[in-house]
Write an enzyme that holds these catalytic residues in place. Structure first.
Site, PDB file in Angstrom:
ATOM      1  N   ASP A 286       0.827  -1.212   0.000  1.00  8.90           N
ATOM      2  CA  ASP A 286       0.000   0.000   0.000  1.00  8.90           C
ATOM      3  C   ASP A 286       0.857   1.257   0.000  1.00  8.90           C
ATOM      4  OD1 ASP A 286       0.810  -0.849   2.592  1.00  8.90           O
ATOM      5  OD2 ASP A 286      -0.455   0.704   3.463  1.00  8.90           O
ATOM      6  N   GLU A 287       0.271   2.327  -0.510  1.00  6.82           N
ATOM      7  CA  GLU A 287       0.787   3.689  -0.339  1.00  6.82           C
ATOM      8  C   GLU A 287       2.294   3.817  -0.606  1.00  6.82           C
ATOM      9  OE1 GLU A 287      -2.081   5.471   3.104  1.00  6.82           O
ATOM     10  OE2 GLU A 287      -0.496   4.159   3.782  1.00  6.82           O
ATOM     11  N   SER A 288       2.756   3.201  -1.667  1.00  4.08           N
ATOM     12  CA  SER A 288       4.171   3.375  -2.027  1.00  4.08           C
ATOM     13  C   SER A 288       4.271   4.612  -2.907  1.00  4.08           C
ATOM     14  CB  SER A 288       4.680   2.123  -2.744  1.00  4.08           C
ATOM     15  OG  SER A 288       4.605   1.010  -1.892  1.00  4.08           O
ATOM     16  N   GLU A 319      -3.542  -1.841  -4.146  1.00  7.95           N
ATOM     17  CA  GLU A 319      -2.668  -1.170  -5.115  1.00  7.95           C
ATOM     18  C   GLU A 319      -1.804  -2.149  -5.905  1.00  7.95           C
ATOM     19  OE1 GLU A 319      -3.187  -0.089  -1.943  1.00  7.95           O
ATOM     20  OE2 GLU A 319      -2.290   1.893  -1.676  1.00  7.95           O
TER      21      GLU A 319
END
Ligand code: TNX
Length: 484
Positions: A286-288, A319
């Site tokens: 997530d959220e890279s 994601e």
């Protein structure tokens, strides 16, 4: 709670608990004795009044419960089903004048989804084994059967690995806002896994990567990319090589395409697979936000292949669905909103298109770390918070991602991120009573006379006395007609 598949009142007189006895399956009998003792003070003797058996009949995790004036019988299809029948019986016990009684009825019950989870983030704030056990008890009492442990993030690495000792030696001591850190020694992790199993819960461990890895850089600086501080919208700015105690997200990444990083990934999941009896290993994804998209795709595809080769099923936040070469069968965890953006829906569908299924965690409904009310001192608000109990209950899994119907849904999970959550009391204050909404959505049939907000809120209110005797410090939300 969650409402059973089928309930019929028989109209007989209730069963009286005083002087009652129990026989049959010893594990289930012990759970029942402890539950009844805590709830009522009654010590169930040994004998035949309440009969507990596992008989192999019916779907996995199902049970039949029959109560008459003269006896109680619970038959589980398997040990989990019998355990759930015991939980239901515990909820049915109530006071009638001076007596403790159980109403006469017949229940057949079986789960809608196989995966019914909660997640606890032990990275932002560390939570010790006793706290995790207490959360397992709470979740299992609502027939939830997965404990997802978020074991690493920018703020700390929380599991001892013999292959990579620097992780806990150098990257576990701190947490958000300068709180004390901590980590699970291997035997402690195994105690958690065993305790969960005794409550019929499977542990799904997560090492989050390639983002959320600032702490990895404290231990192995050669595999950490420089922080991309421009992506931070909230929280303090990290400094490479120093512990991060803020709540910013998205700024960290492993160095991708580097042999040392590949070796790290192989080592940590190989050891995690050895320590974990359950079928799933979660690798985050997530959220890279600071990671180059092509590098990200390459990394998650490769990591999913590593986990598959270890004989485990990879799980990733949605994601990772952006990667064309994700290992077939990878499970996607959807954390978009109940009405998702196009990208979130497309990424989620990509898992199903490759033979995987989805775990649904819509953030504006089941993120237990959202404030329950505007004046709650704990919790965040980014997912359209505060999130009321009514909103937590008012969604249907097959109505979230277009094209993702019942067969593509493995289950439902309610995550509790712990930026603001330091103690068991804090966990209770955010998780309860909304955890019950997640449990009912995961377990109960999609429709039925009792699958309504009015019925649900009344039944939540009826659990107040049980939760109080179990030591659960739930907030007395005004949405609920609490039983005194
Ligand atoms: C988003 S949801 C995150 C976490 C935060 C959380 C806070 C997800 C996959 N990532 O890193 O802790 O929001 O609600």
């Amino acid at each position: 709670m969650p409402f059973p598949a089928d309930v019929a009142r028989t109209g007989d007189a209730p069963f009286a608990l005083d002087g009652a006895t129990v026989r049959g399956d010893p594990d289930a009998a012990e759970h029942l004795r402890a539950l009844v003792r805590t709830r009522t003070g009654v010590d169930l003797g040994t004998g035949g009044g309440i009969a507990l058996t596992v008989d192999g009949a019916g779907p996995a995790e199902s049970y039949r419960l029959e109560v008459s004036a003269t006896g109680i019988r619970i038959a589980g299809a398997d040990a989990a089903g019998l355990f759930y029948g015991v939980q239901t019986l515990g909820q049915l016990v109530h006071r009638d004048g001076d007596a403790w009684v159980v109403p006469s009825l017949r229940i057949f019950d079986a789960p809608r989804f196989a995966y019914r989870g909660v997640m606890l983030d032990v990275a932002r704030h560390f939570h010790d084994v006793a706290t995790v056990r207490a959360y397992i008890d709470r979740a299992a009492s609502l027939k939830l059967n997965v404990l997802h442990l978020h074991l690493s993030d920018d703020q700390g690495w929380r599991l001892e690995l013999r292959s990579r000792p620097e992780l806990t030696a150098k990257a576990s001591a701190t947490a958000v806002d300068g709180a004390a850190g901590g980590f699970y020694a291997q035997d402690e992790y195994q105690q958690i896994v065993a305790y969960a199993a005794s409550r019929h819960m499977t542990v799904v461990p997560e090492f989050d990567m390639p983002g959320h890895t600032h702490a990895v850089g404290l231990a192995y600086p050669e595999i950490a990319a420089a922080p991309v501080v421009e992506v931070i919208t909230e929280g303090s700015v990290p400094v490479a090589g120093e512990p991060y105690t803020g709540i910013g997200v998205g700024f960290s990444s492993l160095r991708i395409g580097d042999e040392a990083t590949d070796a790290f990934v192989r080592d940590v999941y190989t050891e995690l697979a050895e320590l974990t009896p359950g079928p799933w290993l979660h690798f985050g994804g997530d959220e890279s936000l600071g990671t180059d998209p092509e590098d990200f795709a390459r990394f998650v595809a490769q990591t999913s292949a590593v986990i598959t080769a270890l004989g485990k099923t990879p799980v990733a936040w949605h994601e990772a669905g952006a990667a064309a070469d994700l290992a077939p069968g990878t499970i996607g965890q959807f954390w978009g909103f109940v009405s998702p953006t196009d990208a979130a829906a497309r990424h989620a569908r990509a898992f199903a298109e490759r033979g995987g299924r989805l775990v649904l965690s819509p953030a504006d409904a089941v993120y237990l770390d959202m404030k329950p009310t505007a004046d709650s001192p704990l919790g965040l608000t980014w997912a359209n918070g505060p999130t009321s109990l009514a909103r937590a209950y008012g969604w249907e899994p097959t109505g979230v991602v277009e094209g993702i119907g019942e067969e593509a849904i493995l289950g439902v999970e309610a995550p509790l991120w712990t930026e603001t959550v330091a103690t068991l009391e804090d966990i209770d204050a955010l998780a309860f009573p909304r955890i019950a909404a997640a449990a009912e959505i995961a377990w109960s049939p999609a429709s039925g006379a009792e699958r309504s907000w009015e019925s649900f809120r009344g039944r939540v209110g009826g659990l107040g006395p049980l939760w109080t005797t179990l030591g659960i410090r739930f907030p007395a939300l005004e949405e609920v007609p609490w039983t005194a």
